[in-house]
Design a protein around this motif. Structure first.
Motif, PDB file in Angstrom:
ATOM      1  N   ASP A  34      28.709  56.474  22.670  1.00  0.00           N
ATOM      2  CA  ASP A  34      29.133  55.988  21.355  1.00  0.00           C
ATOM      3  C   ASP A  34      27.988  55.137  20.804  1.00  0.00           C
ATOM      4  O   ASP A  34      27.734  54.039  21.289  1.00  0.00           O
ATOM      5  N   ASN A  84      29.824  52.144  24.096  1.00  0.00           N
ATOM      6  CA  ASN A  84      30.600  52.679  25.219  1.00  0.00           C
ATOM      7  C   ASN A  84      30.064  54.053  25.597  1.00  0.00           C
ATOM      8  O   ASN A  84      29.437  54.723  24.789  1.00  0.00           O
ATOM      9  N   TYR A  85      30.329  54.443  26.829  1.00  0.00           N
ATOM     10  CA  TYR A  85      30.009  55.814  27.176  1.00  0.00           C
ATOM     11  C   TYR A  85      31.168  56.425  27.948  1.00  0.00           C
ATOM     12  O   TYR A  85      32.013  55.716  28.500  1.00  0.00           O
ATOM     13  N   PHE A  86      31.216  57.720  27.920  1.00  0.00           N
ATOM     14  CA  PHE A  86      32.331  58.468  28.473  1.00  0.00           C
ATOM     15  C   PHE A  86      31.783  59.526  29.419  1.00  0.00           C
ATOM     16  O   PHE A  86      30.688  60.043  29.212  1.00  0.00           O
ATOM     17  N   GLU A 100      39.680  58.094  20.401  1.00  0.00           N
ATOM     18  CA  GLU A 100      38.362  57.450  20.546  1.00  0.00           C
ATOM     19  C   GLU A 100      37.417  57.844  19.407  1.00  0.00           C
ATOM     20  O   GLU A 100      36.282  57.394  19.363  1.00  0.00           O
ATOM     21  N   GLU A 139      36.735  59.552  31.361  1.00  0.00           N
ATOM     22  CA  GLU A 139      36.517  58.193  31.848  1.00  0.00           C
ATOM     23  C   GLU A 139      35.718  57.425  30.810  1.00  0.00           C
ATOM     24  O   GLU A 139      34.730  57.942  30.300  1.00  0.00           O
ATOM     25  N   LYS A 140      36.155  56.207  30.502  1.00  0.00           N
ATOM     26  CA  LYS A 140      35.471  55.367  29.519  1.00  0.00           C
ATOM     27  C   LYS A 140      34.859  54.170  30.231  1.00  0.00           C
ATOM     28  O   LYS A 140      35.510  53.511  31.040  1.00  0.00           O
ATOM     29  N   SER A 167      32.693  50.590  29.394  1.00  0.00           N
ATOM     30  CA  SER A 167      32.271  49.652  28.354  1.00  0.00           C
ATOM     31  C   SER A 167      31.044  48.884  28.792  1.00  0.00           C
ATOM     32  O   SER A 167      30.829  48.624  29.942  1.00  0.00           O
TER      33      SER A 167
END
Length: 118
Positions: A27, A32-34, A85, A115-116, A118
């Motif tokens: 993101d 954030n990454y997923f 999201e 999966e997120k 932060s």
């Protein structure tokens, strides 16, 4: 979820890359990454090919032998998470007949997980 909908990846806000068998989404606004693996990564690649929901469900059913209701419920939940999201956006499309269903390698169907971090 609408079976005739397409979902577009929000590329204005999110960058994505596949490394080995993992899809990583970043993101660019929030930091954030997923992470997505297995069934989630397969669905992601089908979304990236602009396959409508009906085609995604059919491809997963064919490749895994899982029931239509199990696959449809899991895909619906997964797409709702991505929409919450703001990773994907629904794009209703005009009915254009039955979508082409890509042949996927045989797979075990599992609930797609995002999966997120932060």
């Amino acid at each position: 979820m609408t079976i005739d909908a397409n979902y577009r990846i929000n590329t204005e806000r999110f960058a994505h890359e596949t490394v080995d068998d993992e899809v990583i989404i970043i993101d660019m606004h929030e930091g954030n990454y997923f992470s997505m693996r297995d069934t989630a990564a397969v669905i992601w690649h089908l979304l990236d090919q602009s396959l409508p929901v009906a085609g995604i469900i059919a491809a997963l059913e064919r490749a895994s032998g899982a029931s239509s209701s199990e696959v449809a419920t899991a895909v619906d939940t997964f797409l709702r998470q991505l929409m919450d999201e703001q990773i994907v956006q629904a794009e209703p499309r005009a009915h254009q007949g039955k979508p082409a269903v890509p042949a996927l390698p045989a797979m075990t169907f599992g609930v797609p997980v995002v999966e997120k971090f932060s």
